[in-house]
Design a protein around this motif. Structure first.
Motif, PDB file in Angstrom:
ATOM      1  N   ALA A  23       2.571  -3.985 -10.689  1.00 48.06           N
ATOM      2  CA  ALA A  23       2.897  -5.273 -10.471  1.00 48.06           C
ATOM      3  C   ALA A  23       4.504  -5.307  -9.655  1.00 48.06           C
ATOM      4  CB  ALA A  23       3.709  -5.371 -12.570  1.00 48.06           C
ATOM      5  N   GLY A  24       4.962  -3.999  -9.708  1.00 51.98           N
ATOM      6  CA  GLY A  24       5.900  -4.496  -8.461  1.00 51.98           C
ATOM      7  C   GLY A  24       5.375  -4.396  -6.832  1.00 51.98           C
ATOM      8  N   ALA A  25       3.996  -3.531  -6.435  1.00 47.34           N
ATOM      9  CA  ALA A  25       3.664  -3.510  -5.692  1.00 47.34           C
ATOM     10  C   ALA A  25       3.354  -4.996  -5.328  1.00 47.34           C
ATOM     11  CB  ALA A  25       2.201  -3.026  -5.152  1.00 47.34           C
ATOM     12  N   ALA A  26       2.584  -5.868  -6.024  1.00 49.97           N
ATOM     13  CA  ALA A  26       2.089  -7.680  -6.062  1.00 49.97           C
ATOM     14  C   ALA A  26       3.098  -8.198  -5.610  1.00 49.97           C
ATOM     15  CB  ALA A  26       0.761  -7.801  -7.357  1.00 49.97           C
ATOM     16  N   GLY A  27       4.342  -8.101  -6.782  1.00 48.85           N
ATOM     17  CA  GLY A  27       5.241  -8.394  -6.411  1.00 48.85           C
ATOM     18  C   GLY A  27       5.648  -8.455  -4.730  1.00 48.85           C
ATOM     19  N   THR A  28       6.053  -7.413  -4.473  1.00 50.54           N
ATOM     20  CA  THR A  28       6.596  -7.109  -3.571  1.00 50.54           C
ATOM     21  C   THR A  28       5.335  -7.954  -2.281  1.00 50.54           C
ATOM     22  OG1 THR A  28       7.764  -5.186  -4.022  1.00 50.54           O
ATOM     23  CG2 THR A  28       7.530  -5.710  -1.443  1.00 50.54           C
ATOM     24  N   ALA A  29       4.692  -7.938  -2.095  1.00 46.65           N
ATOM     25  CA  ALA A  29       3.489  -8.169  -1.212  1.00 46.65           C
ATOM     26  C   ALA A  29       3.571  -9.638  -1.430  1.00 46.65           C
ATOM     27  CB  ALA A  29       2.158  -8.569  -2.123  1.00 46.65           C
ATOM     28  N   LEU A  30       3.655 -10.504  -2.365  1.00 50.28           N
ATOM     29  CA  LEU A  30       3.624 -12.163  -3.023  1.00 50.28           C
ATOM     30  C   LEU A  30       5.072 -12.841  -2.002  1.00 50.28           C
ATOM     31  CD1 LEU A  30       2.837 -12.817  -6.434  1.00 50.28           C
ATOM     32  CD2 LEU A  30       1.376 -13.577  -4.331  1.00 50.28           C
TER      33      LEU A  30
ATOM     34  N   VAL B  89       0.690  -0.739   0.119  1.00 52.34           N
ATOM     35  CA  VAL B  89      -0.107   0.078   0.144  1.00 52.34           C
ATOM     36  C   VAL B  89       0.861   1.173   0.137  1.00 52.34           C
ATOM     37  CG1 VAL B  89      -1.579   1.400   1.520  1.00 52.34           C
ATOM     38  CG2 VAL B  89      -2.130  -1.199   0.900  1.00 52.34           C
ATOM     39  N   VAL B  90       1.836   1.013   0.882  1.00 51.89           N
ATOM     40  CA  VAL B  90       2.381   2.553   0.617  1.00 51.89           C
ATOM     41  C   VAL B  90       3.416   2.467  -0.490  1.00 51.89           C
ATOM     42  CG1 VAL B  90       4.926   3.019   1.934  1.00 51.89           C
ATOM     43  CG2 VAL B  90       2.968   2.528   3.462  1.00 51.89           C
TER      44      VAL B  90
END
Length: 109
Positions: free
Chosen positions: A43-50, A33-34
């Motif tokens: 895509a970068g935020a989703a990859g970080t979350a995963l 979220v940040v």
């Protein structure tokens, strides 16, 4: 006038490991979220979350495994002896502590 604080009763399953995993799960949501807030790609935020979720899952498995091993080791540990010798008392005749000692008059080599 005295105010007393009574700590809440611990619930089954509440321990430090559970709290740690809860915080890790919270950060798995907060960090992407940040990242999105500061302009990172979806895509970068989703990859970080995963990635964070995978690390959290592995850490959870390892923590629970170490807890089970610790409980097993404590259960197998014999009861402590009733009489404990002080650290300066020798346990037997001719006992030596620390350092290198050769056996009798044999040459050191």
């Amino acid at each position: 006038m005295f105010l007393y604080y009574k700590a809440p009763e611990p619930r089954p399953g509440d321990d430090r490991t559970t709290d740690l995993i809860r915080w890790a799960a919270f950060t798995c949501v907060l960090v992407p979220v940040v990242l999105l807030w500061y302009g990172a790609s979806l895509a970068g935020a989703a990859g970080t979350a995963l990635g964070l979720a995978a690390v959290t899952a592995v850490c959870r498995v390892l923590l629970r495994r170490s807890e089970r091993c610790a409980v097993r080791l404590l259960a197998d540990e014999p009861a402590p002896e009733a009489h404990h010798r002080g650290h300066r008392q020798r346990t037997g005749t001719g006992s030596r502590r620390g350092g290198r000692h050769s056996g009798g008059n044999s040459p050191v080599g």
